[in-house]
Design a protein around this motif. Structure first.
Motif, PDB file in Angstrom:
ATOM      1  N   UNK A  92      -1.223   8.886 -10.729  1.00  0.00           N
ATOM      2  CA  UNK A  92      -2.483   9.395 -10.190  1.00  0.00           C
ATOM      3  C   UNK A  92      -2.824  10.664 -10.974  1.00  0.00           C
ATOM      4  N   UNK A  93      -3.942  10.629 -11.697  1.00  0.00           N
ATOM      5  CA  UNK A  93      -4.336  11.768 -12.518  1.00  0.00           C
ATOM      6  C   UNK A  93      -5.283  12.718 -11.800  1.00  0.00           C
ATOM      7  N   UNK A  94      -6.164  12.137 -10.971  1.00  0.00           N
ATOM      8  CA  UNK A  94      -7.182  12.972 -10.319  1.00  0.00           C
ATOM      9  C   UNK A  94      -7.724  12.233  -9.100  1.00  0.00           C
ATOM     10  N   UNK A  95      -8.011  13.004  -8.055  1.00  0.00           N
ATOM     11  CA  UNK A  95      -8.667  12.467  -6.868  1.00  0.00           C
ATOM     12  C   UNK A  95      -9.900  13.325  -6.628  1.00  0.00           C
ATOM     13  N   UNK A 100       0.854  -1.188   0.000  1.00  0.00           N
ATOM     14  CA  UNK A 100       0.000   0.000   0.000  1.00  0.00           C
ATOM     15  C   UNK A 100       0.890   1.238   0.000  1.00  0.00           C
ATOM     16  N   UNK A 101       0.671   2.113  -0.967  1.00  0.00           N
ATOM     17  CA  UNK A 101       1.465   3.335  -1.099  1.00  0.00           C
ATOM     18  C   UNK A 101       0.553   4.555  -1.104  1.00  0.00           C
ATOM     19  N   UNK A 102       1.050   5.634  -0.576  1.00  0.00           N
ATOM     20  CA  UNK A 102       0.338   6.910  -0.667  1.00  0.00           C
ATOM     21  C   UNK A 102       0.925   7.700  -1.820  1.00  0.00           C
ATOM     22  N   UNK A 103       0.071   8.232  -2.670  1.00  0.00           N
ATOM     23  CA  UNK A 103       0.496   9.050  -3.803  1.00  0.00           C
ATOM     24  C   UNK A 103      -0.441  10.237  -3.897  1.00  0.00           C
ATOM     25  N   UNK A 104       0.064  11.348  -4.361  1.00  0.00           N
ATOM     26  CA  UNK A 104      -0.733  12.549  -4.596  1.00  0.00           C
ATOM     27  C   UNK A 104      -0.924  12.712  -6.095  1.00  0.00           C
ATOM     28  N   UNK A 105      -1.783  13.646  -6.464  1.00  0.00           N
ATOM     29  CA  UNK A 105      -2.030  13.931  -7.874  1.00  0.00           C
ATOM     30  C   UNK A 105      -0.711  14.174  -8.605  1.00  0.00           C
ATOM     31  N   UNK A 106      -0.577  13.571  -9.773  1.00  0.00           N
ATOM     32  CA  UNK A 106       0.598  13.660 -10.654  1.00  0.00           C
ATOM     33  C   UNK A 106       1.820  12.886 -10.140  1.00  0.00           C
ATOM     34  N   UNK A 107       1.675  12.144  -9.058  1.00  0.00           N
ATOM     35  CA  UNK A 107       2.761  11.276  -8.609  1.00  0.00           C
ATOM     36  C   UNK A 107       2.540   9.877  -9.199  1.00  0.00           C
ATOM     37  N   UNK A 108       3.627   9.118  -9.315  1.00  0.00           N
ATOM     38  CA  UNK A 108       3.539   7.826  -9.998  1.00  0.00           C
ATOM     39  C   UNK A 108       4.300   6.752  -9.240  1.00  0.00           C
ATOM     40  N   UNK A 109       4.037   5.512  -9.643  1.00  0.00           N
ATOM     41  CA  UNK A 109       4.836   4.370  -9.198  1.00  0.00           C
ATOM     42  C   UNK A 109       5.263   3.605 -10.445  1.00  0.00           C
TER      43      UNK A 109
END
Length: 72
Positions: free
Chosen positions: A22-25, A3-12
């Motif tokens: 992550x494109x949109x939340x 499980x990872x936390x990512x914000x908008x525009x961050x990637x794995x």
């Protein structure tokens, strides 16, 4: 499960050639973008499960009937 936390525009990155961004939340919905080689199939899980079930049914019905006809 990782499980990872990512914000908008961050990637794995997965396996050196798949990137999930992550494109949109919006509320409890998250829009993700996936960049991968064309030979890597990508499905929503519910679609993948439907494909797997259809494949099982096909083998159980068509495959067995064809095998019976072949064996006489």
């Amino acid at each position: 499960m990782l499980a990872l936390s990512r914000k908008k525009n961050e990637a794995i990155i997965i396996s050196n050639n798949v990137e999930v961004t992550i494109l949109e939340v919006k509320g409890d919905q998250v829009k993700v973008g996936i960049t991968a080689p064309k030979e890597v199939p990508i499905y929503r899980k519910e679609v993948y499960l439907q494909i797997q079930e259809a494949n099982k049914e096909s083998v159980n019905t068509d495959g067995m009937e064809a095998l019976r006809e072949l064996l006489g």
